[in-house]
Design a protein around this motif. Structure first.
Motif, PDB file in Angstrom:
ATOM      1  N   LEU A 170      -2.760 -12.456  47.837  1.00  0.00           N
ATOM      2  CA  LEU A 170      -1.716 -12.255  46.835  1.00  0.00           C
ATOM      3  C   LEU A 170      -2.267 -12.254  45.407  1.00  0.00           C
ATOM      4  O   LEU A 170      -1.670 -11.661  44.507  1.00  0.00           O
ATOM      5  CB  LEU A 170      -0.659 -13.358  46.953  1.00  0.00           C
ATOM      6  N   GLU A 171      -3.375 -12.988  45.206  1.00  0.00           N
ATOM      7  CA  GLU A 171      -3.952 -13.198  43.872  1.00  0.00           C
ATOM      8  C   GLU A 171      -2.946 -13.816  42.911  1.00  0.00           C
ATOM      9  O   GLU A 171      -2.971 -13.582  41.705  1.00  0.00           O
ATOM     10  CB  GLU A 171      -4.508 -11.886  43.297  1.00  0.00           C
ATOM     11  N   ALA A 172      -2.046 -14.630  43.453  1.00  0.00           N
ATOM     12  CA  ALA A 172      -1.043 -15.326  42.658  1.00  0.00           C
ATOM     13  C   ALA A 172      -0.561 -16.533  43.450  1.00  0.00           C
ATOM     14  O   ALA A 172      -0.519 -16.511  44.685  1.00  0.00           O
ATOM     15  CB  ALA A 172       0.126 -14.407  42.311  1.00  0.00           C
ATOM     16  N   GLY A 173      -0.185 -17.578  42.727  1.00  0.00           N
ATOM     17  CA  GLY A 173       0.309 -18.787  43.381  1.00  0.00           C
ATOM     18  C   GLY A 173       0.466 -19.900  42.368  1.00  0.00           C
ATOM     19  O   GLY A 173       0.492 -19.669  41.151  1.00  0.00           O
ATOM     20  N   VAL A 174       0.561 -21.128  42.876  1.00  0.00           N
ATOM     21  CA  VAL A 174       0.792 -22.300  42.029  1.00  0.00           C
ATOM     22  C   VAL A 174      -0.407 -23.242  42.113  1.00  0.00           C
ATOM     23  O   VAL A 174      -1.418 -22.927  42.741  1.00  0.00           O
ATOM     24  CB  VAL A 174       2.101 -23.005  42.428  1.00  0.00           C
ATOM     25  N   CYS A 175      -0.289 -24.405  41.488  1.00  0.00           N
ATOM     26  CA  CYS A 175      -1.442 -25.284  41.338  1.00  0.00           C
ATOM     27  C   CYS A 175      -2.045 -25.687  42.684  1.00  0.00           C
ATOM     28  O   CYS A 175      -3.265 -25.838  42.808  1.00  0.00           O
ATOM     29  CB  CYS A 175      -1.062 -26.521  40.534  1.00  0.00           C
ATOM     30  N   GLN A 176      -1.211 -25.867  43.682  1.00  0.00           N
ATOM     31  CA  GLN A 176      -1.705 -26.207  45.016  1.00  0.00           C
ATOM     32  C   GLN A 176      -2.665 -25.137  45.526  1.00  0.00           C
ATOM     33  O   GLN A 176      -3.717 -25.449  46.109  1.00  0.00           O
ATOM     34  CB  GLN A 176      -0.505 -26.357  45.948  1.00  0.00           C
ATOM     35  N   VAL A 196      -6.502 -33.633  44.577  1.00  0.00           N
ATOM     36  CA  VAL A 196      -5.794 -34.705  43.874  1.00  0.00           C
ATOM     37  C   VAL A 196      -4.324 -34.326  43.761  1.00  0.00           C
ATOM     38  O   VAL A 196      -3.985 -33.246  43.270  1.00  0.00           O
ATOM     39  CB  VAL A 196      -6.369 -34.955  42.469  1.00  0.00           C
ATOM     40  N   SER A 197      -3.467 -35.209  44.219  1.00  0.00           N
ATOM     41  CA  SER A 197      -2.021 -35.045  44.094  1.00  0.00           C
ATOM     42  C   SER A 197      -1.529 -35.973  42.985  1.00  0.00           C
ATOM     43  O   SER A 197      -1.946 -37.133  42.910  1.00  0.00           O
ATOM     44  CB  SER A 197      -1.339 -35.415  45.415  1.00  0.00           C
ATOM     45  N   GLY A 198      -0.671 -35.457  42.118  1.00  0.00           N
ATOM     46  CA  GLY A 198      -0.196 -36.309  41.037  1.00  0.00           C
ATOM     47  C   GLY A 198       0.826 -35.626  40.166  1.00  0.00           C
ATOM     48  O   GLY A 198       1.603 -34.781  40.621  1.00  0.00           O
ATOM     49  N   TYR A 199       0.804 -35.982  38.892  1.00  0.00           N
ATOM     50  CA  TYR A 199       1.776 -35.463  37.930  1.00  0.00           C
ATOM     51  C   TYR A 199       1.063 -35.049  36.649  1.00  0.00           C
ATOM     52  O   TYR A 199       0.032 -35.619  36.280  1.00  0.00           O
ATOM     53  CB  TYR A 199       2.823 -36.530  37.585  1.00  0.00           C
ATOM     54  N   LEU A 200       1.631 -34.067  35.977  1.00  0.00           N
ATOM     55  CA  LEU A 200       1.148 -33.632  34.672  1.00  0.00           C
ATOM     56  C   LEU A 200       2.306 -33.707  33.690  1.00  0.00           C
ATOM     57  O   LEU A 200       3.328 -33.033  33.867  1.00  0.00           O
ATOM     58  CB  LEU A 200       0.603 -32.205  34.757  1.00  0.00           C
ATOM     59  N   HIS A 201       2.135 -34.531  32.659  1.00  0.00           N
ATOM     60  CA  HIS A 201       3.180 -34.652  31.641  1.00  0.00           C
ATOM     61  C   HIS A 201       3.082 -33.495  30.655  1.00  0.00           C
ATOM     62  O   HIS A 201       2.016 -33.214  30.104  1.00  0.00           O
ATOM     63  CB  HIS A 201       3.029 -35.979  30.895  1.00  0.00           C
ATOM     64  N   GLU A 208      13.987 -31.543  31.196  1.00  0.00           N
ATOM     65  CA  GLU A 208      13.890 -30.402  32.104  1.00  0.00           C
ATOM     66  C   GLU A 208      13.062 -30.802  33.317  1.00  0.00           C
ATOM     67  O   GLU A 208      11.993 -31.403  33.178  1.00  0.00           O
ATOM     68  CB  GLU A 208      13.239 -29.228  31.380  1.00  0.00           C
ATOM     69  N   ALA A 209      13.556 -30.475  34.500  1.00  0.00           N
ATOM     70  CA  ALA A 209      12.863 -30.874  35.731  1.00  0.00           C
ATOM     71  C   ALA A 209      11.599 -30.059  35.915  1.00  0.00           C
ATOM     72  O   ALA A 209      11.537 -28.877  35.585  1.00  0.00           O
ATOM     73  CB  ALA A 209      13.786 -30.681  36.931  1.00  0.00           C
ATOM     74  N   SER A 210      10.579 -30.698  36.477  1.00  0.00           N
ATOM     75  CA  SER A 210       9.351 -30.018  36.863  1.00  0.00           C
ATOM     76  C   SER A 210       9.015 -30.432  38.286  1.00  0.00           C
ATOM     77  O   SER A 210       9.863 -31.007  38.984  1.00  0.00           O
ATOM     78  CB  SER A 210       8.215 -30.356  35.892  1.00  0.00           C
ATOM     79  N   GLN A 211       7.798 -30.164  38.725  1.00  0.00           N
ATOM     80  CA  GLN A 211       7.370 -30.539  40.068  1.00  0.00           C
ATOM     81  C   GLN A 211       6.076 -31.338  39.975  1.00  0.00           C
ATOM     82  O   GLN A 211       5.487 -31.469  38.897  1.00  0.00           O
ATOM     83  CB  GLN A 211       7.159 -29.293  40.930  1.00  0.00           C
ATOM     84  N   SER A 212       5.646 -31.882  41.094  1.00  0.00           N
ATOM     85  CA  SER A 212       4.375 -32.592  41.097  1.00  0.00           C
ATOM     86  C   SER A 212       3.232 -31.589  40.907  1.00  0.00           C
ATOM     87  O   SER A 212       3.411 -30.378  41.037  1.00  0.00           O
ATOM     88  CB  SER A 212       4.199 -33.394  42.391  1.00  0.00           C
ATOM     89  N   HIS A 213       2.046 -32.094  40.584  1.00  0.00           N
ATOM     90  CA  HIS A 213       0.922 -31.239  40.219  1.00  0.00           C
ATOM     91  C   HIS A 213      -0.267 -31.542  41.129  1.00  0.00           C
ATOM     92  O   HIS A 213      -0.302 -32.584  41.803  1.00  0.00           O
ATOM     93  CB  HIS A 213       0.554 -31.476  38.754  1.00  0.00           C
ATOM     94  N   ALA A 214      -1.233 -30.631  41.152  1.00  0.00           N
ATOM     95  CA  ALA A 214      -2.440 -30.818  41.953  1.00  0.00           C
ATOM     96  C   ALA A 214      -3.651 -30.298  41.186  1.00  0.00           C
ATOM     97  O   ALA A 214      -3.561 -29.289  40.482  1.00  0.00           O
ATOM     98  CB  ALA A 214      -2.320 -30.107  43.301  1.00  0.00           C
TER      99      ALA A 214
END
Length: 321
Positions: A170-176, A196-201, A208-214
């Motif tokens: 796809l050459e596209a996606g999210v942090c995971q 690493v699983s965690g959060y980015l402030h 505004e809601a966000s999601q967890s980060h990797a």
């Protein structure tokens, strides 16, 4: 930086289910770069919550609900003081691959799970890897530049169970996805690395809601584990909060579970972070609280149109974005 992190899940079912089991990895861990001051976990319907530490020293909570229910809610709240030591990745002069790696690092050189050894991954490594004479730090930065130039951050094109093969196509996606591909490229170069699983402030003008980060950490013989965020092509700073480490996402999903019942499930998950006005506590305080959701000894009247659904199914998992 003192950060307040709130992480919420809501599982809804369009019919009553008789039993559910849920495992959570949402409690940040105290490391050399951060100190956890407090952690509160709320679960509903009310049930007993158990806790253990897994093989990567990740705090894991789990619980079972054994009466009929059509909703599960989970809310965690953490206060974490972040104080990462500055690390100049470019200055890491070790050779690649390093000699005589400790035995415990071999798990973090293996390919498997969502990090798939395929011809496409080998081709990407051939295109991305710098010459062997380049130092460890420059090698990592070169792979980061390759990802930043070739792949686009885009939501809703991959899933929590997508693999490196999907991302390469796809050459596209999210942090995971960025993290998994970076792990694959580093491991093909002989560099131990972990997920690493965690959060980015992120500072926002309104709530505004966000999601967890990797992101990832790679091993340098002179410094140990060093973090790097391939999604943003940068070293981490005080805005990052670590929850867990693993070989890949499958070792540290924020939630994982199973339920019994003929029902369709929906999952809503969100994360809120903010700079905390609280005072950091000298010792960790931790507690669990109930969320008052109702359960039933016998199932209420079942809603129609249940044909074709499995009696038992896995719960949806949160993709890290």
């Amino acid at each position: 930086m003192l950060l307040d992190v709130e992480h919420r899940f809501a599982f809804g079912y369009d019919a009553y289910i008789s039993e559910s089991f849920l495992e959570l990895r949402v409690q940040p861990k105290t490391t050399a770069d951060q100190t956890v001051s407090s952690f509160v976990l709320a679960v509903g319907p009310p049930t007993r919550v158990h806790r253990y530490v897994d093989w990567n020293d990740n705090v894991t909570h789990h619980f079972t609900i054994t009466r009929f229910h059509d909703r599960i809610e989970v809310a965690s709240r953490s206060v974490v003081s972040t104080h990462p030591a500055p690390r100049a990745i470019a200055a890491l002069g070790e050779t690649v691959p390093a000699d005589d790696l400790p035995y415990g690092l071999l798990d973090f050189l293996a390919l498997g799970g969502p990090v798939q050894l395929t011809p496409a991954l080998r081709a990407a490594h051939k295109a991305a890897a710098p010459p062997r004479a380049v130092s460890l730090g420059e090698h990592v930065l070169a792979l980061g530049r390759y990802l930043a130039s070739r792949f686009e951050y885009q939501k809703d094109v991959t899933r929590y169970d997508s693999t490196t093969e999907h991302f390469l196509k796809l050459e596209a996606g999210v942090c995971q996805d960025f993290a998994h591909l970076m792990l694959g490229l580093l491991r093909l170069s002989g560099i131990p690395c972990r997920y690493v699983s965690g959060y980015l402030h992120v500072e926002r003008t309104r709530r505004e809601a966000s999601q967890s980060h990797a992101w990832i950490e790679f091993w340098a013989p002179s410094h140990g584990w060093i973090p790097f965020d391939p999604t943003h092509d940068r070293a981490i700073d005080e805005r990052y909060v670590v929850v867990g480490h693993g070989r890949h996402y499958d070792d540290v999903p924020p939630n994982k579970g199973i339920y019994r019942g003929i029902a369709r499930e929906t999952l809503h998950a969100e994360v809120h972070t903010q700079v905390s006005a609280a005072t950091a506590l000298p010792h960790l305080t931790s507690e669990t609280r109930p969320i008052p959701l109702q359960t039933f000894r016998e199932a209420p009247v079942r809603r129609p149109d249940r044909t074709g659904l499995p009696i038992e199914d896995e719960q949806q998992q949160q993709q890290q974005q």
